[in-house]
Design a protein around this motif. Structure first.
Motif, PDB file in Angstrom:
ATOM      1  N   GLU A  13       2.125   6.202   3.686  1.00 21.50           N
ATOM      2  CA  GLU A  13       1.156   5.849   4.713  1.00 21.50           C
ATOM      3  C   GLU A  13       0.384   4.639   4.225  1.00 21.50           C
ATOM      4  O   GLU A  13      -0.125   4.624   3.106  1.00 21.50           O
ATOM      5  CB  GLU A  13       0.229   7.019   5.004  1.00 21.50           C
ATOM      6  CG  GLU A  13       0.957   8.146   5.708  1.00 21.50           C
ATOM      7  CD  GLU A  13       0.042   9.285   6.075  1.00 21.50           C
ATOM      8  OE1 GLU A  13      -0.976   9.491   5.395  1.00 21.50           O
ATOM      9  OE2 GLU A  13       0.348   9.966   7.052  1.00 21.50           O
ATOM     10  N   TRP A  14       0.309   3.611   5.070  1.00 19.99           N
ATOM     11  CA  TRP A  14      -0.326   2.358   4.720  1.00 19.99           C
ATOM     12  C   TRP A  14      -1.661   2.264   5.436  1.00 19.99           C
ATOM     13  O   TRP A  14      -1.818   2.828   6.509  1.00 19.99           O
ATOM     14  CB  TRP A  14       0.611   1.215   5.126  1.00 19.99           C
ATOM     15  CG  TRP A  14       0.514   0.040   4.240  1.00 19.99           C
ATOM     16  CD1 TRP A  14      -0.123  -1.132   4.521  1.00 19.99           C
ATOM     17  CD2 TRP A  14       1.039  -0.113   2.930  1.00 19.99           C
ATOM     18  NE1 TRP A  14      -0.011  -1.996   3.472  1.00 19.99           N
ATOM     19  CE2 TRP A  14       0.692  -1.393   2.478  1.00 19.99           C
ATOM     20  CE3 TRP A  14       1.753   0.721   2.085  1.00 19.99           C
ATOM     21  CZ2 TRP A  14       1.050  -1.870   1.225  1.00 19.99           C
ATOM     22  CZ3 TRP A  14       2.113   0.251   0.845  1.00 19.99           C
ATOM     23  CH2 TRP A  14       1.762  -1.027   0.424  1.00 19.99           C
ATOM     24  N   PRO A  15      -2.618   1.539   4.911  1.00 20.08           N
ATOM     25  CA  PRO A  15      -3.947   1.486   5.510  1.00 20.08           C
ATOM     26  C   PRO A  15      -4.007   0.978   6.947  1.00 20.08           C
ATOM     27  O   PRO A  15      -4.783   1.476   7.728  1.00 20.08           O
ATOM     28  CB  PRO A  15      -4.739   0.556   4.606  1.00 20.08           C
ATOM     29  CG  PRO A  15      -4.037   0.618   3.302  1.00 20.08           C
ATOM     30  CD  PRO A  15      -2.592   0.844   3.638  1.00 20.08           C
ATOM     31  N   SER A  16      -3.195  -0.015   7.309  1.00 19.53           N
ATOM     32  CA  SER A  16      -3.325  -0.529   8.677  1.00 19.53           C
ATOM     33  C   SER A  16      -1.991  -1.045   9.205  1.00 19.53           C
ATOM     34  O   SER A  16      -1.133  -1.481   8.446  1.00 19.53           O
ATOM     35  CB  SER A  16      -4.350  -1.657   8.723  1.00 19.53           C
ATOM     36  OG  SER A  16      -3.829  -2.834   8.141  1.00 19.53           O
ATOM     37  N   ALA A  17      -1.856  -1.015  10.525  1.00 14.03           N
ATOM     38  CA  ALA A  17      -0.663  -1.551  11.174  1.00 14.03           C
ATOM     39  C   ALA A  17      -0.577  -3.058  10.967  1.00 14.03           C
ATOM     40  O   ALA A  17       0.514  -3.610  10.881  1.00 14.03           O
ATOM     41  CB  ALA A  17      -0.671  -1.207  12.657  1.00 14.03           C
ATOM     42  N   ALA A  18      -1.716  -3.733  10.858  1.00 17.68           N
ATOM     43  CA  ALA A  18      -1.725  -5.179  10.629  1.00 17.68           C
ATOM     44  C   ALA A  18      -1.156  -5.509   9.250  1.00 17.68           C
ATOM     45  O   ALA A  18      -0.349  -6.438   9.097  1.00 17.68           O
ATOM     46  CB  ALA A  18      -3.138  -5.742  10.776  1.00 17.68           C
ATOM     47  N   GLU A  19      -1.548  -4.750   8.221  1.00 20.20           N
ATOM     48  CA  GLU A  19      -1.004  -4.988   6.870  1.00 20.20           C
ATOM     49  C   GLU A  19       0.478  -4.681   6.807  1.00 20.20           C
ATOM     50  O   GLU A  19       1.254  -5.415   6.205  1.00 20.20           O
ATOM     51  CB  GLU A  19      -1.750  -4.148   5.827  1.00 20.20           C
ATOM     52  CG  GLU A  19      -3.012  -4.769   5.351  1.00 20.20           C
ATOM     53  CD  GLU A  19      -3.587  -4.042   4.136  1.00 20.20           C
ATOM     54  OE1 GLU A  19      -4.738  -4.319   3.836  1.00 20.20           O
ATOM     55  OE2 GLU A  19      -2.895  -3.218   3.510  1.00 20.20           O
ATOM     56  N   THR A  28       1.627  -6.625  14.121  1.00 22.04           N
ATOM     57  CA  THR A  28       1.318  -5.237  13.778  1.00 22.04           C
ATOM     58  C   THR A  28       2.593  -4.405  13.881  1.00 22.04           C
ATOM     59  O   THR A  28       3.479  -4.702  14.674  1.00 22.04           O
ATOM     60  CB  THR A  28       0.254  -4.618  14.713  1.00 22.04           C
ATOM     61  OG1 THR A  28       0.739  -4.626  16.042  1.00 22.04           O
ATOM     62  CG2 THR A  28      -1.062  -5.358  14.626  1.00 22.04           C
ATOM     63  N   GLY A  54      -8.189  -1.265   1.097  1.00 20.75           N
ATOM     64  CA  GLY A  54      -8.523  -0.202   2.046  1.00 20.75           C
ATOM     65  C   GLY A  54      -8.250   1.155   1.437  1.00 20.75           C
ATOM     66  O   GLY A  54      -8.400   1.349   0.243  1.00 20.75           O
ATOM     67  N   ASP A  55      -7.826   2.076   2.265  1.00 20.35           N
ATOM     68  CA  ASP A  55      -7.547   3.435   1.801  1.00 20.35           C
ATOM     69  C   ASP A  55      -6.381   3.442   0.829  1.00 20.35           C
ATOM     70  O   ASP A  55      -5.503   2.602   0.901  1.00 20.35           O
ATOM     71  CB  ASP A  55      -7.185   4.350   2.976  1.00 20.35           C
ATOM     72  CG  ASP A  55      -8.339   4.506   3.950  1.00 20.35           C
ATOM     73  OD1 ASP A  55      -8.048   4.839   5.102  1.00 20.35           O
ATOM     74  OD2 ASP A  55      -9.489   4.291   3.557  1.00 20.35           O
ATOM     75  N   THR A  57      -2.862   4.384  -0.760  1.00 17.18           N
ATOM     76  CA  THR A  57      -1.556   4.719  -0.195  1.00 17.18           C
ATOM     77  C   THR A  57      -1.215   6.151  -0.582  1.00 17.18           C
ATOM     78  O   THR A  57      -1.412   6.562  -1.718  1.00 17.18           O
ATOM     79  CB  THR A  57      -0.496   3.771  -0.761  1.00 17.18           C
ATOM     80  OG1 THR A  57      -0.850   2.452  -0.417  1.00 17.18           O
ATOM     81  CG2 THR A  57       0.886   4.085  -0.204  1.00 17.18           C
TER      82      THR A  57
END
Length: 61
Positions: A13-19, A28, A54-55, A57
């Motif tokens: 799971e990655w912090p954002s769809a943009a990343e 995204t 961010g959060d 992984t």
């Protein structure tokens, strides 16, 4: 996610769809699937050595 866990498919799971999108050349992206085993091993190795901004992984098996 329950089906993936039941089939023992590893997920990240990655912090954002943009990343995530930036990593695969898109604006995204919500999800990608890797079917090439060698590529998947390389990605797991790269992720194990780096935590994105961010959060943290999370890896599920």
């Amino acid at each position: 996610m329950p089906v993936l866990r039941a089939r023992r498919i590893e997920t990240l799971e990655w912090p954002s769809a943009a990343e995530l999108g930036g990593a695969v050349g898109r604006d995204t992206t919500a999800a990608i699937g890797i079917v090439d085993q060698a590529l998947a091993r390389g990605i797991r190795s790269a992720v194990a050595g780096a935590t994105p901004a961010g959060d943290a992984t999370r890896v599920s098996r």
